[in-house]
Design a protein around this motif. Structure first.
Motif, PDB file in Angstrom:
ATOM      1  N   SER A  42       3.008   5.803   4.402  1.00 10.75           N
ATOM      2  CA  SER A  42       2.517   6.979   5.117  1.00 10.75           C
ATOM      3  C   SER A  42       3.484   8.153   5.007  1.00 10.75           C
ATOM      4  CB  SER A  42       2.289   6.633   6.585  1.00 10.75           C
ATOM      5  OG  SER A  42       3.501   6.167   7.184  1.00 10.75           O
ATOM      6  N   SER A  82       9.299  13.422  -2.596  1.00  9.73           N
ATOM      7  CA  SER A  82       9.036  13.784  -3.983  1.00  9.73           C
ATOM      8  C   SER A  82      10.321  14.187  -4.674  1.00  9.73           C
ATOM      9  CB  SER A  82       8.022  14.938  -4.043  1.00  9.73           C
ATOM     10  OG  SER A  82       8.610  16.130  -3.547  1.00  9.73           O
ATOM     11  N   THR A 115       6.379   9.760   2.254  1.00  6.77           N
ATOM     12  CA  THR A 115       6.983   9.673   0.919  1.00  6.77           C
ATOM     13  C   THR A 115       7.811  10.926   0.655  1.00  6.77           C
ATOM     14  OG1 THR A 115       5.022  10.643  -0.121  1.00  6.77           O
ATOM     15  CG2 THR A 115       5.163   8.219  -0.050  1.00  6.77           C
ATOM     16  N   HIS A 130       0.855  -1.177   0.000  1.00  7.60           N
ATOM     17  CA  HIS A 130       0.000   0.000   0.000  1.00  7.60           C
ATOM     18  C   HIS A 130       0.895   1.232   0.000  1.00  7.60           C
ATOM     19  CE1 HIS A 130       0.854  -0.801   4.311  1.00  7.60           C
ATOM     20  NE2 HIS A 130       0.910   0.526   4.393  1.00  7.60           N
ATOM     21  N   LYS A 131       0.321   2.388  -0.233  1.00  6.99           N
ATOM     22  CA  LYS A 131       1.121   3.610  -0.254  1.00  6.99           C
ATOM     23  C   LYS A 131       1.663   3.912   1.137  1.00  6.99           C
ATOM     24  CE  LYS A 131       1.117   8.464  -1.676  1.00  6.99           C
ATOM     25  NZ  LYS A 131       0.343   9.587  -2.238  1.00  6.99           N
ATOM     26  N   GLU A 162       9.725   7.646  -8.213  1.00  8.30           N
ATOM     27  CA  GLU A 162      10.114   6.604  -9.152  1.00  8.30           C
ATOM     28  C   GLU A 162      11.009   7.165 -10.251  1.00  8.30           C
ATOM     29  OE1 GLU A 162       8.191   3.169 -12.090  1.00  8.30           O
ATOM     30  OE2 GLU A 162       6.926   4.263 -10.671  1.00  8.30           O
ATOM     31  N   ALA A 165       9.462   2.160  -1.752  1.00  8.19           N
ATOM     32  CA  ALA A 165       8.249   2.533  -1.021  1.00  8.19           C
ATOM     33  C   ALA A 165       8.133   4.030  -0.806  1.00  8.19           C
ATOM     34  CB  ALA A 165       8.229   1.817   0.333  1.00  8.19           C
ATOM     35  N   GLU A 215       5.566   0.236   9.340  1.00 11.75           N
ATOM     36  CA  GLU A 215       5.680   0.031   7.891  1.00 11.75           C
ATOM     37  C   GLU A 215       7.101  -0.347   7.491  1.00 11.75           C
ATOM     38  OE1 GLU A 215       2.155   2.899   6.072  1.00 11.75           O
ATOM     39  OE2 GLU A 215       4.231   3.624   6.108  1.00 11.75           O
TER      40      GLU A 215
END
Length: 398
Positions: free
Chosen positions: A127, A131, A129, A124-125, A159, A155, A384
């Motif tokens: 919590s 950028s 991240t 799942h995404k 990308e 994760a 996570e």
């Protein structure tokens, strides 16, 4: 008479020049093969020297008949071919015994966003991240831990392609990773605790190494699958690696001398061996001569060869997953095999935490790490992050 001698000299010099040119070309080709050049370079020099001698003797009629020259040339060629053939057979045999070292494992298969299905996924995404506009933490670490921090990157990071040796996510290996961190080329490295070499290097650079526990891993010892010894005690292993036990019959095995292989001094597994031995020093390692730059020869710790009387060591995940080999078997230590259940329960005695390592300036010059570094570390030890530790094949902190 003078013209005849001049002609002989000219022909001899021409043939010698062709021979030397051919020898130089062959020498250039051989120099690209690190494994075999120590054998073939001396052999090439000997052959060129002998051929040069025979060219001189033949042109000046030192041989009465050409038949004698041809016979001697055939004998020399035959000896060279037999010697080279014997060397290649022996070389192939030893290569077949090798268990690849950490540096030999192809970790490109674990690159984030490149080989989905190889790298563990969160499901799942995350919590937390980062950028493309964020100041991405520069990561590096032990080769055996690359699959883990690659999973963290997949994760959390944006990308894109993260090449192994020129990106924010590199896989330099333990020794180089610590050097990169100390030089300020990395923000976080993932490795076992630093050995004396890297502790001293950091201190000389005015740095503190901060170790944030990330997960746990077992340190395992292995032998040839046909070795009758299946278990050792911690004390027996210490006695083997300090040189007090030198024959397998001292621990219930065959009457054969023990070949106890070690890893290079700056590797994570060697630092772990030193930690396991405590205040005792390991005996001098088995070494091999390696051709260095400019034709010099250096000595380094020999890579593990799976002889019937060999013993080596590594980490559980690396040995059972990343570099699995059916020619070896893991030893039980103090009565416990290093399987998942024994490692999780603590029955297997040789386990250790591994870390996310950062470097900070000592004293008044100390500066706080990047905000993105602090947040990433906090996420790694969260539920996570720890789930990825387990999914990769390591053991979470709890």
């Amino acid at each position: 008479m003078i013209l005849k001698i001049v002609g002989q000299v000219a022909v001899t010099l021409l043939l010698l020049a062709l021979l030397l040119f051919t020898g130089f070309i062959l020498l250039f080709i051989i120099s690209f093969s690190m494994d075999t050049q120590r054998f073939y370079i001396p052999m090439l020099l000997i052959v060129v020297g002998i051929l040069a001698l025979y060219i001189i003797l033949f042109n000046f009629r030192a041989f009465r008949t050409r038949r004698l020259f041809h016979k001697l040339s055939a004998v020399i060629l035959g000896i060279c071919l037999l010697t080279a053939g014997g060397y290649e057979i022996n070389h192939m045999y030893h290569k077949s015994l090798e268990i690849n070292s950490v540096q030999d494992v192809d970790i490109e298969q674990y690159q984030p966003f490149q080989n989905k299905g190889t790298v563990a996924v969160l499901g799942h995404k995350a919590s937390f991240t980062l950028s493309a506009t964020d100041d991405l933490p520069r990561l590096d670490g032990a080769t055996a831990l690359y699959p883990l921090y690659s999973a963290f990157v997949q994760a959390v990071y944006p990308e894109k392609e993260y090449t192994l040796y020129d990106s924010e996510v590199m896989g330099s290996g333990t020794g180089r990773a610590y050097e990169q961190l100390i030089m300020g080329e990395s923000d976080i490295i993932f490795a076992m605790s630093p050995g004396e070499v890297h502790q001293k290097m950091a201190a000389e650079s005015g740095l503190d190494l901060k170790l944030t526990p990330v997960g746990r891993e077992a340190f395992v010892f292995f032998v040839h699958k046909d070795n009758p010894v299946t278990a050792l005690t911690s004390e027996q292993i210490k006695d083997i690696y300090t040189g007090r036990i030198t024959n397998w019959n001292q621990v219930g095995g065959n009457n054969e001398p023990i070949k106890a292989f070690q890893r290079p001094e700056n590797s994570g597994s060697q630092a772990m061996l030193q930690k396991f031995l405590g205040d005792e020093e390991p005996m001098p390692p088995i070494t091999e001569d390696v051709i260095a730059g400019m034709g010099g020869i250096i000595q380094q710790a020999a890579g593990y060869h799976n002889y019937k009387n060999a013993i080596g060591y590594s980490f559980h995940h690396f040995t059972t997953s990343m570099n699995k080999n059916d020619g070896i078997k893991l030893l039980a230590v103090d009565g416990a095999l290093p399987d998942t259940a024994a490692i999780q329960s603590g029955a297997y005695p040789i386990t250790s935490e591994f870390y996310a390592v950062t470097a900070e300036r000592q004293g008044k010059l100390r500066q706080p790490p990047k905000p993105s570094v602090t947040k990433l570390l906090q996420w790694i030890v969260s539920e996570e992050g720890q789930s990825l530790v387990e999914a990769t094949g390591y053991f979470p902190l709890k």
